[in-house]
Design an enzyme around this catalytic site. Sequence first.
Site, PDB file in Angstrom:
ATOM      1  N   ASP A   1       1.178  -4.479   9.775  1.00 51.07           N
ATOM      2  CA  ASP A   1      -0.171  -4.381   9.210  1.00 51.07           C
ATOM      3  C   ASP A   1      -1.167  -5.280   9.960  1.00 51.07           C
ATOM      4  OD1 ASP A   1      -2.465  -4.867   7.387  1.00 51.07           O
ATOM      5  OD2 ASP A   1      -1.270  -3.703   5.959  1.00 51.07           O
TER       6      ASP A   1
ATOM      7  N   CYS B   1       1.419  -3.791   0.566  1.00 48.89           N
ATOM      8  CA  CYS B   1       2.015  -3.212   1.774  1.00 48.89           C
ATOM      9  C   CYS B   1       2.081  -1.678   1.643  1.00 48.89           C
ATOM     10  CB  CYS B   1       3.413  -3.788   2.003  1.00 48.89           C
ATOM     11  SG  CYS B   1       4.184  -3.194   3.526  1.00 48.89           S
TER      12      CYS B   1
ATOM     13  N   CYS C   1       5.233  -7.752   8.838  1.00 49.06           N
ATOM     14  CA  CYS C   1       4.781  -6.359   8.815  1.00 49.06           C
ATOM     15  C   CYS C   1       3.793  -6.115   9.956  1.00 49.06           C
ATOM     16  CB  CYS C   1       4.120  -6.048   7.473  1.00 49.06           C
ATOM     17  SG  CYS C   1       3.642  -4.302   7.312  1.00 49.06           S
TER      18      CYS C   1
ATOM     19  N   ARG D   1      -3.778  -6.578   9.111  1.00 54.63           N
ATOM     20  CA  ARG D   1      -4.393  -7.662   8.318  1.00 54.63           C
ATOM     21  C   ARG D   1      -3.473  -8.867   8.169  1.00 54.63           C
ATOM     22  NH1 ARG D   1      -5.222  -3.872   3.274  1.00 54.63           N
ATOM     23  NH2 ARG D   1      -3.111  -3.427   4.002  1.00 54.63           N
TER      24      ARG D   1
ATOM     25  N   HIS E   1       3.995  -8.784   2.563  1.00 52.68           N
ATOM     26  CA  HIS E   1       2.645  -8.987   2.017  1.00 52.68           C
ATOM     27  C   HIS E   1       2.404  -8.031   0.857  1.00 52.68           C
ATOM     28  CE1 HIS E   1       0.601  -5.384   3.845  1.00 52.68           C
ATOM     29  NE2 HIS E   1       1.674  -5.442   4.606  1.00 52.68           N
TER      30      HIS E   1
HETATM   31 CO    CO Z   1       2.824  -3.876   5.233  1.00 55.98          CO
END
Ligand code: CO
Length: 219
Positions: free
Chosen positions: A44, A101, A42, A46, A98
């Site tokens: 993302d 999400c 992803c 993080r 994750h």
């Molecule tokens: Co995500």
Amino acid sequence: MSSLKDLFDKNQGWSERISQQDPDFFPTLAAQQAPQYLWIGCSDSRVPANEIVDLLPGELFVHRNVSNLVVHSDMNCLSVLQFAVEVLKVRHVMVVGHYGCGGVRASMDTRRHGLIDNWLSHIRDVYHQYRDLIGPWQDTAVQNDRLCELNVIEQAHNVCNTTIVQDAWDRGQPLTVHGWVYTLTNGKLTDLDFCVSGRDEIDPELDRAVSRVARVMRG
Ligand code: CO
């Protein structure tokens, strides 16, 4: 005009630090890359691929998009996969989702989010496919976690069904496709029991991984 000087300063420091530790690091890296792994994760911020598995530059080939999707006709993702498998000859492809999400959560939201809703429809398809398992959508944390897992399993399944991976197996090239999920709150990866190294393993591994999610769902 902002030049983001702080980022350039950080880059300078990082480059000097690495060079001090290993003067050959950048020259060696520039000459070739030979990663063993393709990470499809992803976007993302993080979930930074290299840091999570503690690998250096050059050790992990990476493709990231919103909610780690492998869409059958996505030329971007397929091109990365083809290059990784046919040129770099990676041994492992891991689809890594994750928990928490935002894309997965937004996919079941009735609100409009604009263009991205078209992309998130692919996750909605996963939800509809496993509706009996997840139950009527209430956006509980439990349902969200299970959809994160099922989304990974389905995307890893899509990797297995690409012509790229099928051709590699037909050539006898060793290649394993994995489905993993990352926990933001403790930094740990979990194997979702989807691990496929050949055509014959696809269906049994899909059943195994989905059964695992069903067991967790039932408690
Ligand atoms: Co995500």
